[in-house]
Enzyme design. Structure first.
Site, PDB file in Angstrom:
ATOM      1  N   GLY A  72      19.400  15.180  32.286  1.00 33.61           N
ATOM      2  CA  GLY A  72      20.205  15.883  32.975  1.00 33.61           C
ATOM      3  C   GLY A  72      20.889  14.982  34.416  1.00 33.61           C
ATOM      4  N   ASP A 101      25.066  -2.437  35.115  1.00 34.13           N
ATOM      5  CA  ASP A 101      23.554  -2.604  36.274  1.00 34.13           C
ATOM      6  C   ASP A 101      24.091  -3.588  37.645  1.00 34.13           C
ATOM      7  OD1 ASP A 101      23.706  -4.206  34.340  1.00 34.13           O
ATOM      8  OD2 ASP A 101      22.115  -5.546  34.457  1.00 34.13           O
ATOM      9  N   HIS A 102      25.161  -4.418  37.758  1.00 37.27           N
ATOM     10  CA  HIS A 102      25.204  -5.396  38.521  1.00 37.27           C
ATOM     11  C   HIS A 102      26.303  -4.707  39.411  1.00 37.27           C
ATOM     12  CE1 HIS A 102      22.796  -8.194  37.597  1.00 37.27           C
ATOM     13  NE2 HIS A 102      22.492  -7.167  36.602  1.00 37.27           N
ATOM     14  N   HIS A 165      26.927 -15.282  29.946  1.00 41.14           N
ATOM     15  CA  HIS A 165      26.389 -13.784  29.594  1.00 41.14           C
ATOM     16  C   HIS A 165      27.472 -13.150  28.329  1.00 41.14           C
ATOM     17  CE1 HIS A 165      24.080 -11.265  30.485  1.00 41.14           C
ATOM     18  NE2 HIS A 165      25.040 -10.755  32.146  1.00 41.14           N
ATOM     19  N   ASP A 220      16.788 -14.878  36.698  1.00 38.94           N
ATOM     20  CA  ASP A 220      16.833 -13.972  35.146  1.00 38.94           C
ATOM     21  C   ASP A 220      15.486 -13.640  34.708  1.00 38.94           C
ATOM     22  OD1 ASP A 220      17.547 -12.226  33.315  1.00 38.94           O
ATOM     23  OD2 ASP A 220      19.548 -12.945  32.129  1.00 38.94           O
ATOM     24  N   HIS A 390      24.640  -9.312  16.297  1.00 35.72           N
ATOM     25  CA  HIS A 390      24.349  -9.101  18.119  1.00 35.72           C
ATOM     26  C   HIS A 390      23.404 -10.153  18.342  1.00 35.72           C
ATOM     27  CE1 HIS A 390      24.117  -8.158  21.722  1.00 35.72           C
ATOM     28  NE2 HIS A 390      22.424  -7.474  21.670  1.00 35.72           N
ATOM     29  N   SER A 392      21.531 -11.778  21.998  1.00 34.09           N
ATOM     30  CA  SER A 392      21.505 -11.119  23.684  1.00 34.09           C
ATOM     31  C   SER A 392      22.155 -12.694  24.456  1.00 34.09           C
ATOM     32  CB  SER A 392      19.942 -11.626  23.889  1.00 34.09           C
ATOM     33  OG  SER A 392      19.818 -11.165  25.460  1.00 34.09           O
ATOM     34  N   HIS A 394      21.275 -12.578  27.340  1.00 33.40           N
ATOM     35  CA  HIS A 394      19.617 -13.704  28.762  1.00 33.40           C
ATOM     36  C   HIS A 394      19.015 -14.628  28.650  1.00 33.40           C
ATOM     37  CE1 HIS A 394      20.754 -10.099  31.129  1.00 33.40           C
ATOM     38  NE2 HIS A 394      21.076  -9.320  30.420  1.00 33.40           N
TER      39      HIS A 394
END
Ligand SMILES: [Zn+2]
Ligand SMILES: [Zn+2]
Length: 580
Positions: A72, A101-102, A165, A220, A390, A392, A394
């Site tokens: 929830g 996330d930033h 990025h 990172d 795909h 990444s 990073h």
């Protein structure tokens, strides 16, 4: 060019001035404090404070998406207590890039304090959406910073250095402080063939390392366990073209992150190369394609884009739909397609769905469900497990080593990762010859100080998870524990009715359960439970108990013991005692 040379020149003069300033002050320069509020120990809710003489610059303010064991919960925030108590000392919020996330926590942080927000044009564009949606735009000022520009924020200069990025216009940030340069890598990879040609500016980082020296590197750690180098984003474009060509005649639906505008561009390019029209599906995809087009990041040739309402007017082989939902989010466009509930698209044998993303940890199961459901409808599914659709965003070990080697930091703290990622990143730094006394593993809530001697731990501040359920209000740990218990063990309720006058049971206790035992087959067990509770309450009444709370306690204890002994389970026990 002139502009760039001019800026480079200014930066050079500033570098020299910094060096002189530091030399003047020698070891007497004020220490700088770095406080980590989130992102060290999980992927998400990245947030740190850089403090110079008590003045604070906030570095990113992100959210985390909930794990499956947080029933929830919509999202998880950093704990802002530390900033709330020092709201008048916060001079600004600097953003590395536009990912949630930033930046996703800004709308919540701005409830606690007012401060200007700095970032690249796209980062600000993405952040502004969220702050405006929350109705908090009047509590901040948005400042767009260009690549390579150095801005004064409170007590330090912050320099924005381009990095590659999985969202365009990402930056590393160099903080020019009285203790020298602190470099934060942001989320980055070293893509030598980025879609927009804007490479990670290693030469500027190297220049800072040579001229002034980098005192502290924060970098990172997401892919620190992975050897080698992350492939270039442009490699995905080639794969997409091949997949598109192989599926001629079929309708293509490609799901990716809406903020991954370079991926979106490559999907558009592959569609155009194969004579397809393009439609967007999902609210954030539509919004981001519009924002990207406005900022010149996404370009769509005239006549290519069609409305999702009109896709059925075209033969399947002439359509490419770019959709949200690559993470299997329950209400997203792709999940609704998979379950046959999407308003615009009915999936069938004429469809090929390409999932151009990797499930982020915790989402693997949902993504797997979506892929299964799409197969049930007869569609073909191409995902990153089978084709390289795909890559990444990073850096892997090779790139992390490259950054360490270019920046030659005196001190190092791995950031942005689960604990094991940071451990691997720290080992990597040590293997590059960094002084073990100057490499620290930190976690959420840790503070460190940088002074003439190096870095040292400097206590702890509140750094826990803050759970958000719905659009307003934070929920407590206790509520979450209850939900976990309910989800894992179920609940047993018992209603005990006591005749106040006669001081006895008015009727036998009524037991209701969800998720403990299935009621129709367990009637006998429920009957026994009722008798056990009845006996316990009767005894308690005889012993003189008369208030509801005491009787509830006896009820809970008797029922809990019975349930545990008979079934070896520990569901939540909810006693309800009524006096009549
Ligand atoms: Zn990111
Ligand atoms: Zn991130």
């Amino acid at each position: 060019m002139a502009d760039r040379a001019d800026r480079a020149d200014k930066a050079n003069r500033a570098d020299k001035a910094d060096k002189v300033n530091r030399a003047d002050k020698g070891g007497r320069a004020k220490p700088v404090r770095v406080v980590f509020l989130g992102g060290l120990g999980e992927i998400g809710r990245n947030c740190a404070c850089i403090e110079v003489e008590g003045r604070i610059v906030v570095l990113d303010c992100g959210i985390m998406f909930p794990d499956p064991d947080m029933p929830g919960i919509d999202l998880v925030l950093p704990e802002f207590t530390y900033l709330h108590e020092r709201a008048d000392r916060v001079d600004g919020i600097v953003l590395t890039h536009g990912h949630e996330d930033h930046t996703g926590g800004l709308a919540y942080l701005l409830r606690e304090l007012r401060a200007p927000i700095y970032g690249s044009e796209l980062t600000i564009g993405l952040a502004r959406h969220r702050v405006e949606e929350a109705g908090l735009a009047d509590r901040t000022r948005f400042v767009v910073v260009r690549d390579g520009e150095r801005v004064r924020v409170g007590a330090c200069d912050v320099e924005f250095i381009p990095v590659t990025h999985s969202v365009p216009e990402a930056n590393a940030l160099a903080f020019h402080t009285p203790q020298g340069v602190i470099l934060h890598s942001g989320d980055f990879k070293l893509d030598l063939q980025p879609v927009d040609g804007r490479r990670t500016d290693l030469s500027r980082m190297g220049e800072l390392a040579e001229r002034e020296g980098i005192r502290l590197l924060l970098s990172d750690s997401t892919n620190a366990e992975e050897p080698g180098f992350t492939e270039s984003e442009s490699s995905v474009g080639l794969v997409l073209r091949r997949v598109f060509a192989a599926e001629a005649g079929k309708r293509l639906i490609v799901a990716c992150f809406a903020s991954h505008m370079h991926r979106v561009q490559q999907i558009i390019d592959a569609a155009v190369a194969n004579g397809r029209k393009v439609a967007t599906l999902g609210r954030s995809m539509g919004k981001n394609v519009e924002l990207g087009s406005r900022l010149g990041i996404i370009s769509i040739p005239d006549g290519v884009q069609i409305d999702i309402e009109d896709v059925d007017d075209f033969p399947p082989g002439q359509v490419c739909v770019i959709s949200t939902g690559s993470q299997g989010e329950p209400m997203s466009a792709l999940s609704l397609m998979a379950t046959g509930e999407n308003k615009w698209l009915k999936i069938g044998e004429d469809d090929v769905v390409v999932i151009s993303a990797h499930p982020i940890p915790g989402n693997e199961w949902s993504v797997g469900q979506v892929i299964d459901d799409l197969h049930r409808r007869g569609a073909e599914v191409v995902h990153s497990g089978a084709e390289r659709v795909h890559v990444s965003g990073h850096a892997r070990q090779g790139e992390l080593r490259t950054l360490l080697s270019v920046t030659k930091p005196e001190c190092f703290v791995p950031v942005h990762g689960e604990f094991r990622h940071m451990v691997h990143h720290a080992r990597l730094a040590l293997s590059m010859g960094l002084d073990p006394a100057k490499v620290l593993l930190c976690e959420d809530g840790d503070a460190i100080t940088l002074d003439a001697k190096g870095i040292a731990r400097d206590g702890r501040v509140p750094g826990g998870y803050v759970y958000v359920d719905g659009t307003v209000g934070d929920i407590e740990h206790g509520v979450l524990r209850d939900r976990q218990k309910l989800a894992e063990e179920g609940v047993v309720m018992v209603v005990v009715t006591v005749d106040r006058q006669k001081r006895s049971l008015a009727n036998s206790p009524v037991i209701e359960t969800r998720g403990w035992v299935h009621a129709p087959e367990a009637e006998e067990l429920l009957g026994e439970a009722s008798e056990v509770v009845g006996a316990a309450v009767t005894q308690a009444l005889r012993d003189g108990a008369h208030d509801i709370e005491v009787l509830s306690r006896h009820t809970r204890k008797a029922l809990g013991r019975f349930v545990g002994e008979r079934t070896r389970r520990r569901p939540m026990i909810v006693p309800v005692v009524l006096m009549v």
